[in-house]
Design an enzyme around this catalytic site. Structure first.
Site, PDB file in Angstrom:
ATOM      1  N   GLY A  15    -102.896  70.535  78.544  1.00  0.00           N
ATOM      2  CA  GLY A  15    -102.629  71.962  78.392  1.00  0.00           C
ATOM      3  C   GLY A  15    -101.309  72.443  78.965  1.00  0.00           C
ATOM      4  O   GLY A  15    -101.201  73.611  79.346  1.00  0.00           O
ATOM      5  N   THR A  16    -100.273  71.577  78.983  1.00  0.00           N
ATOM      6  CA  THR A  16     -98.990  72.087  79.503  1.00  0.00           C
ATOM      7  C   THR A  16     -98.363  73.080  78.520  1.00  0.00           C
ATOM      8  O   THR A  16     -97.692  74.025  78.951  1.00  0.00           O
ATOM      9  CB  THR A  16     -97.992  70.951  79.826  1.00  0.00           C
ATOM     10  N   ASN A  17     -98.590  72.893  77.227  1.00  0.00           N
ATOM     11  CA  ASN A  17     -98.109  73.902  76.264  1.00  0.00           C
ATOM     12  C   ASN A  17     -98.876  75.209  76.430  1.00  0.00           C
ATOM     13  O   ASN A  17     -98.296  76.285  76.364  1.00  0.00           O
ATOM     14  CB  ASN A  17     -98.245  73.382  74.829  1.00  0.00           C
ATOM     15  N   MET A 134    -106.090  67.786  69.146  1.00  0.00           N
ATOM     16  CA  MET A 134    -105.909  66.482  68.497  1.00  0.00           C
ATOM     17  C   MET A 134    -106.930  66.228  67.379  1.00  0.00           C
ATOM     18  O   MET A 134    -107.328  65.094  67.138  1.00  0.00           O
ATOM     19  CB  MET A 134    -105.956  65.365  69.544  1.00  0.00           C
ATOM     20  N   LEU A 137    -107.903  69.832  60.877  1.00  0.00           N
ATOM     21  CA  LEU A 137    -108.780  70.914  60.427  1.00  0.00           C
ATOM     22  C   LEU A 137    -108.901  70.831  58.910  1.00  0.00           C
ATOM     23  O   LEU A 137    -107.905  70.628  58.212  1.00  0.00           O
ATOM     24  CB  LEU A 137    -108.187  72.262  60.850  1.00  0.00           C
ATOM     25  N   ASN A 156     -99.180  75.034  64.841  1.00  0.00           N
ATOM     26  CA  ASN A 156     -99.372  73.768  65.564  1.00  0.00           C
ATOM     27  C   ASN A 156     -98.047  73.311  66.141  1.00  0.00           C
ATOM     28  O   ASN A 156     -96.992  73.618  65.594  1.00  0.00           O
ATOM     29  CB  ASN A 156     -99.899  72.705  64.584  1.00  0.00           C
ATOM     30  N   HIS A 158     -95.995  69.769  67.100  1.00  0.00           N
ATOM     31  CA  HIS A 158     -96.054  68.331  66.825  1.00  0.00           C
ATOM     32  C   HIS A 158     -94.917  67.624  67.577  1.00  0.00           C
ATOM     33  O   HIS A 158     -93.776  68.095  67.562  1.00  0.00           O
ATOM     34  CB  HIS A 158     -95.936  68.077  65.321  1.00  0.00           C
TER      35      HIS A 158
HETATM   36  C1  GAR Z   1     -97.931  67.606  73.089  1.00  0.00           C
HETATM   37  O1  GAR Z   1     -96.923  66.638  73.186  1.00  0.00           O
HETATM   38  C2  GAR Z   1     -98.117  68.033  71.647  1.00  0.00           C
HETATM   39  O2  GAR Z   1     -96.925  68.036  70.916  1.00  0.00           O
HETATM   40  C3  GAR Z   1     -99.053  66.980  71.141  1.00  0.00           C
HETATM   41  O3  GAR Z   1     -99.957  66.753  72.184  1.00  0.00           O
HETATM   42  C4  GAR Z   1     -99.311  67.022  73.429  1.00  0.00           C
HETATM   43  C5  GAR Z   1    -100.166  67.983  74.202  1.00  0.00           C
HETATM   44  O4  GAR Z   1     -99.691  68.161  75.494  1.00  0.00           O
HETATM   45  N1  GAR Z   1     -99.732  67.392  69.955  1.00  0.00           N
HETATM   46  C6  GAR Z   1    -100.055  66.582  68.956  1.00  0.00           C
HETATM   47  O5  GAR Z   1     -99.800  65.393  68.962  1.00  0.00           O
HETATM   48  C7  GAR Z   1    -100.780  67.237  67.799  1.00  0.00           C
HETATM   49  N2  GAR Z   1    -101.003  66.302  66.755  1.00  0.00           N
HETATM   50  P1  GAR Z   1    -100.268  69.327  76.412  1.00  0.00           P
HETATM   51  O6  GAR Z   1    -101.797  69.214  76.359  1.00  0.00           O
HETATM   52  O7  GAR Z   1     -99.724  69.029  77.767  1.00  0.00           O
HETATM   53  O8  GAR Z   1     -99.782  70.641  75.840  1.00  0.00           O
END
Ligand code: GAR
Length: 238
Positions: A15-17, A134, A137, A156, A158
């Protein structure tokens, strides 16, 4: 008083995003309120981040649902009343329609998606943000969020410069290919995997001495800037 712009978030991990979006809402860079954070996996760090920020959380345990479908089979009564396998198979661009595994895949995901929708729809959100979610949908879910034809409402992020390296390991694929530039992409969700319209991208250089960990670190730092910028752009109607 004007109604605040309402964002829903879905996560699967750290969940850093999500944290970057929480911070941007808090300090006014994004003029919006996060209504909930849902996860497909129990116990992930991103749920703690949401709770610490006072955001409602829920879990729809995909693994449990898919395992139960595999163990017990899927009876017609288990499926959502408004699920039409032929229609969803026809619309989706995730699986080969002729593959024997496609009906199970779409039906088991729709069972999880029905539970997701039951948690999400009461919030009447303006935008659904996938922040490291991940799971793909299916059109069953997408059509129940994107209710206005032609208007995308699911975003989303990516970890690659799409259309290069779709799939689950964007930074790993970028690194192993030997790319000298990596990046991240924010896009709308459509019926394919990582194929929807691009909203924004950021790139970074990969040095010869960089490890995969360096690539992931550089990429995430760009993601934390990019996602709030793209959400802001959406709210402005750009
Ligand atoms: C991020 O790098 C995001 O781009 C990727 O998962 C990570 C989540 O990090 N998303 C995907 O690969 C989607 N297919 P976070 O949980 O620290 O935000």
């Amino acid at each position: 008083m004007t109604t605040p712009f309402k964002i829903g978030t879905l996560i699967s991990g750290g969940g850093t995003n999500l944290q970057a979006i929480i911070d941007a809402c808090r300090d006014g860079r994004i003029p919006a309120k996060i209504m909930f954070t849902g996860s497909d996996t129990p116990g992930v760090r991103g749920l703690d981040r949401a709770e610490q920020a006072g955001i409602a959380t829920f879990v729809v345990d995909y693994q449990q649902i898919i395992t139960a479908c595999r163990d017990n089979g899927i009876a017609p009564d288990d499926l959502p009343d408004d699920f039409n396998l032929a229609e969803v198979t026809d619309k989706q661009k995730l699986m080969d329609p002729a593959d024997d595994r496609t009906p199970f895949f779409l039906q088991s995901r729709a069972m999880a998606e029905k539970k997701l929708l039951a948690r999400i729809l009461p919030y009447d959100i303006d935008l659904l943000v996938l922040a490291g979610f991940m799971r793909v949908l299916t059109p069953y879910f997408i059509d129940r969020i994107n209710t206005v034809p032609g208007q995308h409402r699911i975003m989303n992020i990516h970890p690659a410069l799409l259309p290069a390296f779709p799939g689950t390991d964007g930074y790993g694929d970028t690194f192993r290919y030997g790319c000298k530039i990596g990046g991240c992409t924010v896009h709308f969700i459509d019926y394919g995997e990582d194929t929807g319209p691009i909203i924004g991208q950021k790139a970074f250089e990969i040095e010869d001495t960089d490890t995969l960990e360096d690539v992931k670190r550089k990429g995430l730092e760009k993601e934390w800037e990019l996602y709030p910028e793209c959400i802001k752009k959406f709210i402005r109607g750009a």
